[in-house]
Design an enzyme around this catalytic site. Structure first.
Site, PDB file in Angstrom:
ATOM      1  N   HIS A   1      41.928  60.904  10.017  1.00  0.00           N
ATOM      2  CA  HIS A   1      42.826  61.744   9.202  1.00  0.00           C
ATOM      3  C   HIS A   1      44.297  61.520   9.511  1.00  0.00           C
ATOM      4  O   HIS A   1      45.157  62.019   8.800  1.00  0.00           O
ATOM      5  CB  HIS A   1      42.463  63.219   9.391  1.00  0.00           C
ATOM      6  CG  HIS A   1      41.157  63.575   8.757  1.00  0.00           C
ATOM      7  ND1 HIS A   1      41.059  64.122   7.502  1.00  0.00           N
ATOM      8  CD2 HIS A   1      39.880  63.408   9.188  1.00  0.00           C
ATOM      9  CE1 HIS A   1      39.784  64.307   7.195  1.00  0.00           C
ATOM     10  NE2 HIS A   1      39.042  63.873   8.204  1.00  0.00           N
TER      11      HIS A   1
ATOM     12  N   ASP B   1      53.000  61.340   8.821  1.00  0.00           N
ATOM     13  CA  ASP B   1      51.888  62.219   8.473  1.00  0.00           C
ATOM     14  C   ASP B   1      50.801  61.361   7.845  1.00  0.00           C
ATOM     15  O   ASP B   1      51.098  60.550   6.954  1.00  0.00           O
ATOM     16  CB  ASP B   1      52.374  63.285   7.472  1.00  0.00           C
ATOM     17  CG  ASP B   1      51.630  64.603   7.628  1.00  0.00           C
ATOM     18  OD1 ASP B   1      50.516  64.572   8.169  1.00  0.00           O
ATOM     19  OD2 ASP B   1      52.175  65.639   7.220  1.00  0.00           O
TER      20      ASP B   1
END
Ligand code: ADQ
Length: 727
Positions: A166, A373
């Site tokens: 992720h 991110d």
């Protein structure tokens, strides 16, 4: 439908103690929300840590938790306080997290934290093996469990194992800083499918596997010694319809009304993040301050609601960041605030669902400015609530989301002036333009929502497992051997295509030491004198060596992977149209390699150069070897040359030459009714790939191959050939 086992650090339910009693609360955070609906819609079990350290549980409570979680299709793995500290707060969040988000200066390289990471991955592997069934699909989530795919493959060799990361996978130059970089790559490659959010992350991962492990890849397929693994892109989405329909609900309308009453008709800026230094919160605040300074006309006309979700506060750096943010909020409010106007409203708390959606919905601007991110779900959540299409998303180019949401105002998170300007631009963006931009982005995230993401991953995992099943040859059984012998006996025209090194003889320290002994020469001679047989030694070696060793046998021979050929009893002839002008540059790299790595040597042939490092000290040479291989890959990229990594050898040669192309010429010469091809390394794969369906192809040593069967060693190969001499 097979059962799905989802493995993640936290379960979708979190156990807490309230008034002395256990209580079960839904977990906050993207993953639980993202996968929640998907796992409920099919046979599944979610395995993870329930959120309370073992020492805090009273006698019998483990069983109680297990029973309660079973009702929600969850299975707990209990961890001690020390494991949670060293594994989760330690290695996960003080080593992996900062490194993978390009904060190498924050990384702890502490072997005891690494040991905890290994230990907890083992604890999870044990727990999974206990509950897993043969045909389960195992889907491991995120950076906490990068060793788990390998541990599971060793224990459940037939399982379908997927892994999804992720967070970003960093560039090789950053990743290589980790002392345990190889173990982690090997761990991940235990999976059949390794998923990432973006192509960049896939590329970084493949670059590292090639640079550190020497595993080459093609179209995302990575060949490891015992299986193949695929790396691919699956940009995570959100439950779009869910968000957008809740955004229309009366509950959300009530929240919006409540907020608006307090804030008046000011323009509203909203940002939502977990507390984290990767999210670029200080930069955002600094830019907001600069914006207010440069645009006094907007003072009292805007308000910024800064929402931060508490996270990892036990880690000192997070506590420091919280303090820094709070100081900056105070400074900006002190400097620009007036009675009746607070420029920054700061909330450090989890926000209930309807309130969160209300904030997104009423926001005119949502600035998302992470310095790194993996994806960023807030950007997608904000867009999903924009039912009327109005609102402006400001998005950092270093988020995975920026790859999909190019219609946002894209900023560089380190450019404070640019972010400040983005605030000003957003405030004057015409509504028509806002709607056009948002509709385009909404279309995309609506189509590729979270269930599509999860469904795609599982479908791809099935495909990968199926593709791999056809790539491991079965060990040659007595029954298969009998069938081979019987076809051989009936055949009149028999072709043997035999590799030499590693196939008929084991590897030796130097190329010269692998000389055939008298028994092997007799075996090949006996085979070749039978008029029904044509034996071809098909090798990467130069023709002089082959001549010296086998010339008297009069077998067919192929030297240098096909540069030279010689039919049974005939003379050598060369493949037409080859050039070797490229050799000077490659030789220069390899000469440096020989200078640097004692014991290594260059073997030069007419149309190829090989660098052998079997005799080099394995401890010092590994890193250099990867560097040299990389130099060669870089030099030959987009050329007609091919770099082949064999066992302790790297060879560069023309891409138009391979054993397959050569073998085809032999295959077309006769109507063979028995063909046997045997080889052991990557160059022999070209040979196996062109074999007719009824041919016998055998790989020496087990592993991924296009061959039909495998044998364990050159001794077994010779034993098989001996049987054929006798028959
Ligand atoms: P995170 O780093 O947690 O996820 P993100 O994708 O933004 O980052 O998800 C955060 C989630 O928490 C969002 O759903 C948001 O609504 C929620 N949230 C944050 N603060 C909140 C608060 N105060 N109250 C309520 N909810 C709050 C990791 C990676 C990301 C990747 C996701 C999914 O770091 O890059 O997008 O996984 O793969």
């Amino acid at each position: 439908m097979s059962r799905l086992l989802i493995i993640s650090n936290r379960l979708p339910l979190n156990v807490e103690r309230k008034d002395g009693k256990l209580s079960f609360q839904p977990s906050l955070g993207g993953l639980a929300t993202a996968l929640g609906a998907f796992y409920k819609s099919r046979p599944s079990l979610w395995i993870g840590w329930p959120g309370m350290e073992q020492e805090r549980l009273k006698k019998g409570e483990e069983k109680q938790i297990e029973a309660k979680l079973a009702e929600e299709k969850c299975y707990p793995v209990f961890l001690s306080g020390k494991d949670v500290d060293d594994f989760y707060f330690g290695f996960c969040n003080q080593s992996i997290w900062p490194l993978f988000h390009y904060f190498p200066q924050y990384v702890e390289y502490d072997p005891s934290l690494w040991q905890a990471y290994q230990r907890v991955n083992e604890i999870f592997a044990d727990a999974i093996v206990k509950v897993a069934k043969e045909d389960d699909i195992i889907w491991v989530q995120d950076y906490h469990f990068m060793l788990l795919p390998r541990l599971l493959r060793d224990r459940l060799p037939k399982a379908s194992i997927g892994f999804f990361l992720h967070i970003p996978f960093p560039a090789y130059e950053v990743y290589r800083l980790l002392p345990w970089r190889r173990e982690i790559l090997e761990g991940l490659l235990g999976a059949n499918l390794v998923g990432f959010h973006t192509h960049d992350y896939v590329w970084n991962f493949l670059d590292s596997t090639r640079s550190l492990l020497g595993y080459d890849s093609s179209m995302g397929w990575v060949k490891t010694p015992d299986h193949i693994s695929k790396a691919d892109v699956f940009p995570i989405g959100i439950g779009y319809e869910h968000y957008s329909s809740i955004a229309k609900s009366p509950e959300v309308a009530a929240e919006v009304k409540k907020f608006k009453e307090k804030l008046g008709d000011r323009k509203i800026i909203v940002s939502v993040d977990r507390l984290d230094y990767s999210k670029g919160i200080p930069n955002r605040l600094e830019a907001y301050g600069l914006f207010l300074e440069k645009h006094p006309e907007y003072r009292e006309k805007v308000v910024f609601i800064l929402v931060i979700g508490p996270s990892r506060i036990k880690v000192q750096r997070y506590a420091d960041l919280k303090r820094q943010i709070e100081e900056t909020v105070g400074t900006i409010n002190g400097r620009f605030g007036t009675i009746g106007w607070t420029p920054l409203e700061y909330i450090y708390n989890p926000i209930p669902y309807h309130a969160l959606l209300g904030m997104y919905k009423m926001a005119d601007i949502c600035p998302i400015t992470p310095v790194r991110d993996g994806m960023n779900l807030v950007a997608k959540e904000f867009l999903a609530t924009k039912v009327d299409g109005k609102g402006v998303l400001i998005l950092s180019e270093t988020t995975g989301a920026a790859r999909e949401l190019g219609d946002a105002i894209i900023i560089n998170p380190n450019n404070i002036e640019e972010i400040a300007q983005a605030f000003a631009d957003a405030l004057v963006m015409p509504e028509k333009e806002q709607i056009e931009r948002n509709r385009a982005m909404q279309e995309r995230i609506k189509r590729y929502d979270v269930s599509r993401w999860a469904g795609d991953f599982i479908d791809k995992l099935h495909e990968t497992v199926k593709a791999e099943a056809g790539t491991i040859p079965e060990a040659m059984s007595a029954k298969a051997k009998n069938a081979l012998v019987s076809q051989f006996q009936k055949a009149r025209k028999r072709l043997f295509l035999l590799d030499y090194d590693g196939t008929l003889v084991p590897f030796a320290k130097t190329p010269e030491e692998a000389k055939p002994d008298a028994a092997l020469l007799k075996l090949l001679g006996d085979l070749n004198t039978n008029a029904k047989n044509e034996v071809v030694l098909i090798s990467g070696r130069d023709k002089n060596t082959l001549d010296k060793w086998f010339g008297s046998l009069k077998t067919g021979m192929v030297a240098e992977h096909g540069v030279w050929m010689r039919a049974k009893g005939g003379d050598w002839s060369m493949m037409a149209g080859l050039s070797n002008k490229w050799k000077d540059e490659v030789r220069a790299i390899l000469k440096l390699a020989v200078d640097r790595i004692e014991g290594s040597l260059i073997e030069e042939k007419d149309y190829s150069i090989a660098w052998h490092y079997r005799k080099a000290d394995p401890r010092i040479s590994e890193r250099h070897i990867r560097e040299i291989a990389n130099d060669l890959f870089n030099l030959t990229a987009n050329s007609s040359l091919r770099v082949l990594e064999g066992s302790n050898v790297i060879e560069v040669k023309s891409a138009n030459l391979n054993k397959g192309i050569t073998a085809q010429q032999w295959l077309s010469r006769q109507n063979w009714d028995f063909v046997l091809a045997i080889g052991d390394d990557v160059t022999d794969e070209d040979l196996f790939k062109v074999m007719p369906e009824n041919a016998w192809s055998i790989k020496v040593r087990p592993g991924v191959s296009a061959a039909r069967f495998s044998l364990d060693s050159p001794d077994e190969v010779c034993a098989l050939l001996k049987e054929l001499v006798v028959k």
